[in-house]
Design a protein around this motif. Sequence first.
Motif, PDB file in Angstrom:
ATOM      1  N   THR A  21       0.863  -1.177   0.000  1.00  0.00           N
ATOM      2  CA  THR A  21       0.000   0.000   0.000  1.00  0.00           C
ATOM      3  C   THR A  21       0.905   1.234   0.000  1.00  0.00           C
ATOM      4  O   THR A  21       1.991   1.212   0.566  1.00  0.00           O
ATOM      5  CB  THR A  21      -0.901   0.031   1.244  1.00  0.00           C
ATOM      6  N   SER A  22       0.440   2.300  -0.638  1.00  0.00           N
ATOM      7  CA  SER A  22       1.264   3.496  -0.708  1.00  0.00           C
ATOM      8  C   SER A  22       0.493   4.708  -0.213  1.00  0.00           C
ATOM      9  O   SER A  22      -0.733   4.754  -0.274  1.00  0.00           O
ATOM     10  CB  SER A  22       1.750   3.736  -2.132  1.00  0.00           C
ATOM     11  N   SER A  23       1.241   5.663   0.291  1.00  0.00           N
ATOM     12  CA  SER A  23       0.686   6.960   0.659  1.00  0.00           C
ATOM     13  C   SER A  23       1.788   7.984   0.415  1.00  0.00           C
ATOM     14  O   SER A  23       2.976   7.673   0.524  1.00  0.00           O
ATOM     15  CB  SER A  23       0.233   6.971   2.115  1.00  0.00           C
ATOM     16  N   VAL A  29       7.180   9.330  -0.928  1.00  0.00           N
ATOM     17  CA  VAL A  29       6.094   8.359  -1.052  1.00  0.00           C
ATOM     18  C   VAL A  29       6.477   7.178  -0.169  1.00  0.00           C
ATOM     19  O   VAL A  29       7.619   6.717  -0.193  1.00  0.00           O
ATOM     20  CB  VAL A  29       5.910   7.887  -2.515  1.00  0.00           C
ATOM     21  N   TYR A  31       5.788   3.301   0.817  1.00  0.00           N
ATOM     22  CA  TYR A  31       5.207   2.004   0.446  1.00  0.00           C
ATOM     23  C   TYR A  31       5.349   1.091   1.648  1.00  0.00           C
ATOM     24  O   TYR A  31       6.393   1.079   2.304  1.00  0.00           O
ATOM     25  CB  TYR A  31       5.954   1.387  -0.741  1.00  0.00           C
ATOM     26  N   ARG A 102       2.879  12.501   7.923  1.00  0.00           N
ATOM     27  CA  ARG A 102       1.616  12.616   7.182  1.00  0.00           C
ATOM     28  C   ARG A 102       1.355  11.341   6.374  1.00  0.00           C
ATOM     29  O   ARG A 102       0.245  10.803   6.366  1.00  0.00           O
ATOM     30  CB  ARG A 102       1.652  13.829   6.271  1.00  0.00           C
ATOM     31  N   ALA A 103       2.392  10.857   5.681  1.00  0.00           N
ATOM     32  CA  ALA A 103       2.253   9.627   4.907  1.00  0.00           C
ATOM     33  C   ALA A 103       1.936   8.448   5.827  1.00  0.00           C
ATOM     34  O   ALA A 103       1.146   7.569   5.469  1.00  0.00           O
ATOM     35  CB  ALA A 103       3.534   9.357   4.108  1.00  0.00           C
ATOM     36  N   GLU A 106      -1.735   8.403   6.804  1.00  0.00           N
ATOM     37  CA  GLU A 106      -2.604   7.988   5.698  1.00  0.00           C
ATOM     38  C   GLU A 106      -2.526   6.496   5.420  1.00  0.00           C
ATOM     39  O   GLU A 106      -3.447   5.928   4.842  1.00  0.00           O
ATOM     40  CB  GLU A 106      -2.240   8.756   4.420  1.00  0.00           C
ATOM     41  N   ASN A 107      -1.430   5.858   5.799  1.00  0.00           N
ATOM     42  CA  ASN A 107      -1.203   4.448   5.491  1.00  0.00           C
ATOM     43  C   ASN A 107      -1.521   3.593   6.712  1.00  0.00           C
ATOM     44  O   ASN A 107      -0.723   3.504   7.645  1.00  0.00           O
ATOM     45  CB  ASN A 107       0.245   4.240   5.039  1.00  0.00           C
ATOM     46  N   LYS A 108      -2.679   2.949   6.702  1.00  0.00           N
ATOM     47  CA  LYS A 108      -3.129   2.166   7.865  1.00  0.00           C
ATOM     48  C   LYS A 108      -2.234   0.957   8.128  1.00  0.00           C
ATOM     49  O   LYS A 108      -2.057   0.546   9.271  1.00  0.00           O
ATOM     50  CB  LYS A 108      -4.569   1.682   7.658  1.00  0.00           C
TER      51      LYS A 108
END
Length: 114
Positions: A21-23, A29, A31, A102-103, A106-108
């Motif tokens: 998954t990416s954010s 970015v 991953y 922040r990333a 967003e990435n659970k």
Amino acid sequence: MKKTIALKENHEFRRLYHRGTSSAGRHLVLYCRKNRLGHNRLGLTVSAKLACAVKRNRIKRLFREAYRLHEDEFATGVDLVLVARARAVGATYQDIEKSLLRALRENKAAAAQP
């Protein structure tokens, strides 16, 4: 204290790009994909197109330090790859740190469960 190992193999990076998954933040970015190892593995990618070697290495040092200081906020047993964006060139540590957090939010899959 968690233990994080470097992710080095090309096929491991490719697996993360395709199945993880990416954010994205402003400067990077993120991953992420679960591994079954019980510890985290961190990979860093800074393209040669972005800057000269000195600046690329500085970006990697900033990424590593931001990750190290916030390691407890990441889930255990995940593979992570941080890919630098063009804005990362010349960014301050605070910019990189803010972008990473922040990333992470967003990435659970990457965030540690409370």
